[in-house]
Scaffold this active site. Sequence first.
Site, PDB file in Angstrom:
ATOM      1  N   ARG A  65      29.575  19.254  48.288  1.00 57.45           N
ATOM      2  CA  ARG A  65      29.901  17.822  48.190  1.00 57.45           C
ATOM      3  C   ARG A  65      29.875  17.969  46.461  1.00 57.45           C
ATOM      4  O   ARG A  65      30.940  17.412  45.858  1.00 57.45           O
ATOM      5  CB  ARG A  65      28.991  16.639  48.495  1.00 57.45           C
ATOM      6  N   GLN A  95      29.164   2.762  45.814  1.00 59.91           N
ATOM      7  CA  GLN A  95      28.445   3.240  46.724  1.00 59.91           C
ATOM      8  C   GLN A  95      28.754   4.786  46.648  1.00 59.91           C
ATOM      9  O   GLN A  95      28.019   5.548  47.631  1.00 59.91           O
ATOM     10  CB  GLN A  95      28.886   2.777  48.072  1.00 59.91           C
ATOM     11  N   ASN A  96      29.517   5.128  45.778  1.00 59.82           N
ATOM     12  CA  ASN A  96      29.983   6.572  45.617  1.00 59.82           C
ATOM     13  C   ASN A  96      29.038   7.282  45.002  1.00 59.82           C
ATOM     14  O   ASN A  96      28.361   7.016  44.084  1.00 59.82           O
ATOM     15  CB  ASN A  96      31.438   6.855  44.983  1.00 59.82           C
ATOM     16  N   VAL A  97      28.821   8.669  45.376  1.00 58.69           N
ATOM     17  CA  VAL A  97      27.773   9.474  44.756  1.00 58.69           C
ATOM     18  C   VAL A  97      28.707  10.581  43.762  1.00 58.69           C
ATOM     19  O   VAL A  97      28.055  11.362  43.155  1.00 58.69           O
ATOM     20  CB  VAL A  97      27.034  10.605  45.827  1.00 58.69           C
ATOM     21  N   ASP A  98      29.894  10.333  43.691  1.00 56.47           N
ATOM     22  CA  ASP A  98      30.557  11.289  42.830  1.00 56.47           C
ATOM     23  C   ASP A  98      30.619  10.671  41.247  1.00 56.47           C
ATOM     24  O   ASP A  98      30.201   9.433  41.030  1.00 56.47           O
ATOM     25  CB  ASP A  98      32.013  11.491  43.318  1.00 56.47           C
ATOM     26  N   HIS A 113      23.869   4.371  45.739  1.00 55.54           N
ATOM     27  CA  HIS A 113      23.494   5.368  46.724  1.00 55.54           C
ATOM     28  C   HIS A 113      22.892   6.728  46.153  1.00 55.54           C
ATOM     29  O   HIS A 113      23.173   7.751  46.962  1.00 55.54           O
ATOM     30  CB  HIS A 113      24.659   5.462  47.802  1.00 55.54           C
ATOM     31  N   SER A 180      34.563  -0.079  53.605  1.00 60.73           N
ATOM     32  CA  SER A 180      34.502  -0.756  54.777  1.00 60.73           C
ATOM     33  C   SER A 180      33.589  -1.615  55.028  1.00 60.73           C
ATOM     34  O   SER A 180      33.508  -2.238  55.833  1.00 60.73           O
ATOM     35  CB  SER A 180      34.367   0.320  55.959  1.00 60.73           C
TER      36      SER A 180
HETATM   37  P1  NAD Z   1      33.862   4.117  54.411  1.00 59.44           P
HETATM   38  O1  NAD Z   1      34.383   5.536  54.914  1.00 59.44           O
HETATM   39  O2  NAD Z   1      32.837   3.557  55.401  1.00 59.44           O
HETATM   40  O3  NAD Z   1      35.394   3.291  54.020  1.00 59.44           O
HETATM   41  C1  NAD Z   1      36.286   3.799  53.366  1.00 59.44           C
HETATM   42  C2  NAD Z   1      37.018   2.600  53.390  1.00 59.44           C
HETATM   43  O4  NAD Z   1      37.960   2.965  52.136  1.00 59.44           O
HETATM   44  C3  NAD Z   1      37.974   2.101  54.238  1.00 59.44           C
HETATM   45  O5  NAD Z   1      37.860   0.644  54.449  1.00 59.44           O
HETATM   46  C4  NAD Z   1      39.220   2.726  54.253  1.00 59.44           C
HETATM   47  O6  NAD Z   1      40.178   1.886  54.594  1.00 59.44           O
HETATM   48  C5  NAD Z   1      39.462   2.661  52.681  1.00 59.44           C
HETATM   49  N1  NAD Z   1      40.346   3.577  52.248  1.00 59.44           N
HETATM   50  C6  NAD Z   1      40.712   4.756  52.520  1.00 59.44           C
HETATM   51  N2  NAD Z   1      41.439   5.469  51.723  1.00 59.44           N
HETATM   52  C7  NAD Z   1      41.778   4.611  50.712  1.00 59.44           C
HETATM   53  C8  NAD Z   1      42.507   4.505  49.449  1.00 59.44           C
HETATM   54  N3  NAD Z   1      43.439   5.630  49.545  1.00 59.44           N
HETATM   55  N4  NAD Z   1      42.570   3.540  48.811  1.00 59.44           N
HETATM   56  C9  NAD Z   1      41.687   2.396  49.075  1.00 59.44           C
HETATM   57  N5  NAD Z   1      40.946   2.363  50.294  1.00 59.44           N
HETATM   58  C10 NAD Z   1      41.148   3.548  50.822  1.00 59.44           C
HETATM   59  O7  NAD Z   1      33.016   4.297  53.017  1.00 59.44           O
HETATM   60  P2  NAD Z   1      32.101   3.319  52.338  1.00 59.44           P
HETATM   61  O8  NAD Z   1      32.307   1.916  52.556  1.00 59.44           O
HETATM   62  O9  NAD Z   1      32.204   3.953  50.788  1.00 59.44           O
HETATM   63  O10 NAD Z   1      30.766   3.949  52.889  1.00 59.44           O
HETATM   64  C11 NAD Z   1      29.696   3.946  52.179  1.00 59.44           C
HETATM   65  C12 NAD Z   1      29.282   5.379  52.040  1.00 59.44           C
HETATM   66  O11 NAD Z   1      29.991   6.698  51.849  1.00 59.44           O
HETATM   67  C13 NAD Z   1      28.143   5.473  50.872  1.00 59.44           C
HETATM   68  O12 NAD Z   1      26.869   5.857  51.607  1.00 59.44           O
HETATM   69  C14 NAD Z   1      28.577   6.637  50.212  1.00 59.44           C
HETATM   70  O13 NAD Z   1      27.547   7.413  49.386  1.00 59.44           O
HETATM   71  C15 NAD Z   1      29.195   7.353  51.019  1.00 59.44           C
HETATM   72  N6  NAD Z   1      30.254   8.511  50.463  1.00 59.44           N
HETATM   73  C16 NAD Z   1      30.753   8.536  49.297  1.00 59.44           C
HETATM   74  C17 NAD Z   1      31.812   9.500  48.805  1.00 59.44           C
HETATM   75  C18 NAD Z   1      31.885   9.522  47.400  1.00 59.44           C
HETATM   76  O14 NAD Z   1      31.300   9.542  46.409  1.00 59.44           O
HETATM   77  N7  NAD Z   1      33.226   9.826  47.100  1.00 59.44           N
HETATM   78  C19 NAD Z   1      32.574  10.332  50.017  1.00 59.44           C
HETATM   79  C20 NAD Z   1      32.110  10.021  51.078  1.00 59.44           C
HETATM   80  C21 NAD Z   1      30.830   9.145  51.545  1.00 59.44           C
END
Ligand code: NAD
Length: 242
Positions: A65, A95-98, A113, A180
């Site tokens: 990751r 909530q992102n870890v990036d 997170h 979400s």
């Molecule tokens: P989730 O997967 O539950 O929801 C993602 C949401 O993003 C959905 O509602 C979807 O419709 C929407 N989405 C998808 N593509 C999109 C786009 N191009 N533009 C706008 N919206 C878009 O994710 P969440 O609610 O962030 O869940 C939280 C968990 O995911 C956290 O604990 C987090 O740490 C973790 N997480 C983080 C990363 C990261 O840091 N990039 C990646 C994966 C998971």
Amino acid sequence: MTPVKAVPSPRKIVVFSGSGVSAESGLPTFREAGGLWRQYAWEEVASPQGWQKHPEVVLEFYNERRRLAADAQPNAAHRAIAELERDFDVVVVTQNVDDLHERAGSTRVLHVHGELVFAKGEHSGLRQRIGAAPIRMGQLCPQGSQLRPDIVWFGESIEHYDEAQAHVASAARLLVVGTSLSVFPAASLVHAAPASADKVLIAPELDGAAPQGFEWLRGKATECVPQVVARWLEAGTTSAGT
Ligand code: NAD
């Protein structure tokens, strides 16, 4: 933690982001088809139990990751959010870890997170910045405990919650993007916003309806976020809903 007074200010904008804001930078989301938890059982890689069972598997998962996040670039949505600081007092609660918000230029980012670019001692909790480097078994913190990812796993306490809630409660505008709203307690932060705040939610789809009082823009972050940012920069503080 810095105490934050929940006094509404017309200059205050809070952005609450989730994995969808980084999807167009090539980082997989959480739950959707193709998302991370369709490929990995979360109990195995994102829980204290998984860490006890096979720490090397957990390290490998997060090393990958971390590598992918380091190779990714901020997209137009991250950059537009950073641009808001030109005229507003902005706090990004993610909530992102990036670290794509920071690399786009946002200066106040609360990671509820955790963060991939940090590691911490499994017992000491001592944090250290590791950047894009992998964590290996046997790599210890200064107090001698094994380094683990500085990530809030399922069952662990969220970080900066009270501070984030106070920021949301004092916001004249709240932009929720790419989440979400299904991971708690982080998702409940949106309910702390003043009734009068201008509230916008951006996501292509949601499981249910948008929370009450939100304007829902059904689209991608890179298209919709720059539109909302342009609208708010143009309106300035005059139409802010405090
Ligand atoms: P989730 O997967 O539950 O929801 C993602 C949401 O993003 C959905 O509602 C979807 O419709 C929407 N989405 C998808 N593509 C999109 C786009 N191009 N533009 C706008 N919206 C878009 O994710 P969440 O609610 O962030 O869940 C939280 C968990 O995911 C956290 O604990 C987090 O740490 C973790 N997480 C983080 C990363 C990261 O840091 N990039 C990646 C994966 C998971």
